[in-house]
Design a protein around this motif. Structure first.
Motif, PDB file in Angstrom:
ATOM      1  N   ASP A  24       0.822  -1.215   0.000  1.00 21.52           N
ATOM      2  CA  ASP A  24       0.000   0.000   0.000  1.00 21.52           C
ATOM      3  C   ASP A  24       0.857   1.267   0.000  1.00 21.52           C
ATOM      4  N   ALA A  25       2.019   1.185   0.651  1.00 23.11           N
ATOM      5  CA  ALA A  25       2.920   2.336   0.725  1.00 23.11           C
ATOM      6  C   ALA A  25       3.844   2.428  -0.489  1.00 23.11           C
ATOM      7  N   GLY A  26       3.722   1.482  -1.425  1.00 23.83           N
ATOM      8  CA  GLY A  26       4.483   1.536  -2.654  1.00 23.83           C
ATOM      9  C   GLY A  26       5.873   0.918  -2.592  1.00 23.83           C
ATOM     10  N   PHE A  27       6.122   0.077  -1.607  1.00 30.79           N
ATOM     11  CA  PHE A  27       7.438  -0.544  -1.470  1.00 30.79           C
ATOM     12  C   PHE A  27       7.489  -1.910  -2.129  1.00 30.79           C
ATOM     13  N   ASP A  28       8.705  -2.252  -2.579  1.00 31.39           N
ATOM     14  CA  ASP A  28       8.944  -3.595  -3.097  1.00 31.39           C
ATOM     15  C   ASP A  28       9.522  -4.457  -1.975  1.00 31.39           C
ATOM     16  N   GLY A  29      10.162  -5.534  -2.297  1.00 40.69           N
ATOM     17  CA  GLY A  29      10.659  -6.478  -1.305  1.00 40.69           C
ATOM     18  C   GLY A  29      11.740  -5.967  -0.378  1.00 40.69           C
ATOM     19  N   TRP A  30      12.518  -4.928  -0.779  1.00 44.64           N
ATOM     20  CA  TRP A  30      13.602  -4.450   0.069  1.00 44.64           C
ATOM     21  C   TRP A  30      13.098  -4.000   1.431  1.00 44.64           C
ATOM     22  N   TYR A  35      12.582  -4.897   7.304  1.00 42.95           N
ATOM     23  CA  TYR A  35      11.714  -5.054   8.475  1.00 42.95           C
ATOM     24  C   TYR A  35      12.076  -6.323   9.257  1.00 42.95           C
ATOM     25  N   PHE A  36      12.443  -7.355   8.520  1.00 41.90           N
ATOM     26  CA  PHE A  36      12.786  -8.621   9.167  1.00 41.90           C
ATOM     27  C   PHE A  36      14.279  -8.742   9.486  1.00 41.90           C
ATOM     28  N   GLY A  37      15.040  -7.645   9.359  1.00 38.24           N
ATOM     29  CA  GLY A  37      16.402  -7.628   9.875  1.00 38.24           C
ATOM     30  C   GLY A  37      17.545  -7.537   8.896  1.00 38.24           C
ATOM     31  N   SER A  38      17.283  -7.414   7.596  1.00 36.80           N
ATOM     32  CA  SER A  38      18.370  -7.381   6.619  1.00 36.80           C
ATOM     33  C   SER A  38      18.945  -5.967   6.465  1.00 36.80           C
ATOM     34  N   LEU A  39      20.177  -5.790   6.927  1.00 34.84           N
ATOM     35  CA  LEU A  39      20.853  -4.506   6.734  1.00 34.84           C
ATOM     36  C   LEU A  39      21.159  -4.266   5.255  1.00 34.84           C
ATOM     37  N   ASP A  40      21.463  -5.322   4.515  1.00 35.30           N
ATOM     38  CA  ASP A  40      21.695  -5.175   3.074  1.00 35.30           C
ATOM     39  C   ASP A  40      20.454  -4.619   2.389  1.00 35.30           C
ATOM     40  N   ALA A  42      18.046  -2.809   3.853  1.00 33.79           N
ATOM     41  CA  ALA A  42      17.855  -1.423   4.298  1.00 33.79           C
ATOM     42  C   ALA A  42      18.762  -0.489   3.504  1.00 33.79           C
ATOM     43  N   LYS A  43      20.002  -0.909   3.294  1.00 30.30           N
ATOM     44  CA  LYS A  43      20.948  -0.102   2.515  1.00 30.30           C
ATOM     45  C   LYS A  43      20.468   0.039   1.066  1.00 30.30           C
ATOM     46  N   ALA A  44      20.041  -1.059   0.460  1.00 31.89           N
ATOM     47  CA  ALA A  44      19.558  -1.015  -0.922  1.00 31.89           C
ATOM     48  C   ALA A  44      18.331  -0.112  -1.045  1.00 31.89           C
ATOM     49  N   LEU A  45      17.419  -0.208  -0.079  1.00 38.10           N
ATOM     50  CA  LEU A  45      16.229   0.641  -0.087  1.00 38.10           C
ATOM     51  C   LEU A  45      16.625   2.105   0.034  1.00 38.10           C
ATOM     52  N   HIS A  46      17.499   2.410   0.979  1.00 37.78           N
ATOM     53  CA  HIS A  46      17.945   3.791   1.172  1.00 37.78           C
ATOM     54  C   HIS A  46      18.542   4.345  -0.121  1.00 37.78           C
ATOM     55  N   GLU A  47      19.426   3.570  -0.738  1.00 39.10           N
ATOM     56  CA  GLU A  47      20.066   4.023  -1.976  1.00 39.10           C
ATOM     57  C   GLU A  47      19.072   4.201  -3.112  1.00 39.10           C
ATOM     58  N   ALA A  48      18.001   3.428  -3.105  1.00 37.05           N
ATOM     59  CA  ALA A  48      16.989   3.526  -4.166  1.00 37.05           C
ATOM     60  C   ALA A  48      16.055   4.715  -3.985  1.00 37.05           C
ATOM     61  N   VAL A  49      15.638   4.992  -2.734  1.00 37.49           N
ATOM     62  CA  VAL A  49      14.598   6.003  -2.540  1.00 37.49           C
ATOM     63  C   VAL A  49      15.105   7.322  -1.958  1.00 37.49           C
ATOM     64  N   LEU A  50      16.275   7.313  -1.326  1.00 36.76           N
ATOM     65  CA  LEU A  50      16.837   8.540  -0.739  1.00 36.76           C
ATOM     66  C   LEU A  50      18.325   8.655  -1.088  1.00 36.76           C
ATOM     67  N   PRO A  51      18.683   8.564  -2.360  1.00 32.72           N
ATOM     68  CA  PRO A  51      20.098   8.479  -2.728  1.00 32.72           C
ATOM     69  C   PRO A  51      20.943   9.677  -2.312  1.00 32.72           C
ATOM     70  N   MET A  87      14.529  -2.393  17.872  1.00 28.78           N
ATOM     71  CA  MET A  87      15.387  -3.393  18.497  1.00 28.78           C
ATOM     72  C   MET A  87      16.428  -3.952  17.533  1.00 28.78           C
ATOM     73  N   THR A  88      16.243  -3.772  16.231  1.00 25.68           N
ATOM     74  CA  THR A  88      17.246  -4.208  15.259  1.00 25.68           C
ATOM     75  C   THR A  88      17.690  -2.991  14.450  1.00 25.68           C
ATOM     76  N   PRO A  89      18.956  -2.963  14.032  1.00 26.52           N
ATOM     77  CA  PRO A  89      19.415  -1.805  13.265  1.00 26.52           C
ATOM     78  C   PRO A  89      18.692  -1.648  11.929  1.00 26.52           C
ATOM     79  N   ALA A  90      18.386  -2.744  11.260  1.00 28.41           N
ATOM     80  CA  ALA A  90      17.707  -2.654   9.963  1.00 28.41           C
ATOM     81  C   ALA A  90      16.312  -2.052  10.115  1.00 28.41           C
TER      82      ALA A  90
END
Length: 106
Positions: A24-30, A35-40, A42-51, A87-90
């Protein structure tokens, strides 16, 4: 879209986010992987939407408070910034990303 981002931020913070909430918020799998803990993810999402935005991660002193991530539009001291605590960095990073997007798109 801003309402969907706000609802998603609330759900991520509460730990109740769903696949449909991310869609609903327009996000893909990243975002969901972050949300489930993948820092990779989170980094990929950040680079895609807030470069162009900077990010900073830290651990809060009290163990029950977990991690904090700040996303900033420019230098941290003199620019708008958004935080996420989790509770998790990601998840903290994801929350900061969602809040930044909600404000920027709002």
């Amino acid at each position: 879209m801003t309402d969907a981002l706000t609802r998603l931020a609330d759900a991520v913070e509460a730990g109740t986010a769903t696949t449909m909430g991310f869609e609903d918020a327009g996000f893909d799998g990243w975002a969901e992987l972050a949300y489930f803990g993948s820092l990779d993810a989170a980094k990929a999402l950040h680079e895609a939407v807030l470069p162009a935005m900077f990010w900073n991660m830290g651990h809060l002193d009290a163990p029950s408070l977990g991690y904090v991530c700040t996303v900033a539009d420019g230098h941290f001291a003199d620019s708008p910034s958004w935080r996420g605590n989790a509770m998790t960095p990601a998840r903290a990073w994801l929350l900061a990303i969602i809040r930044a997007l909600a404000q920027v798109q709002g």
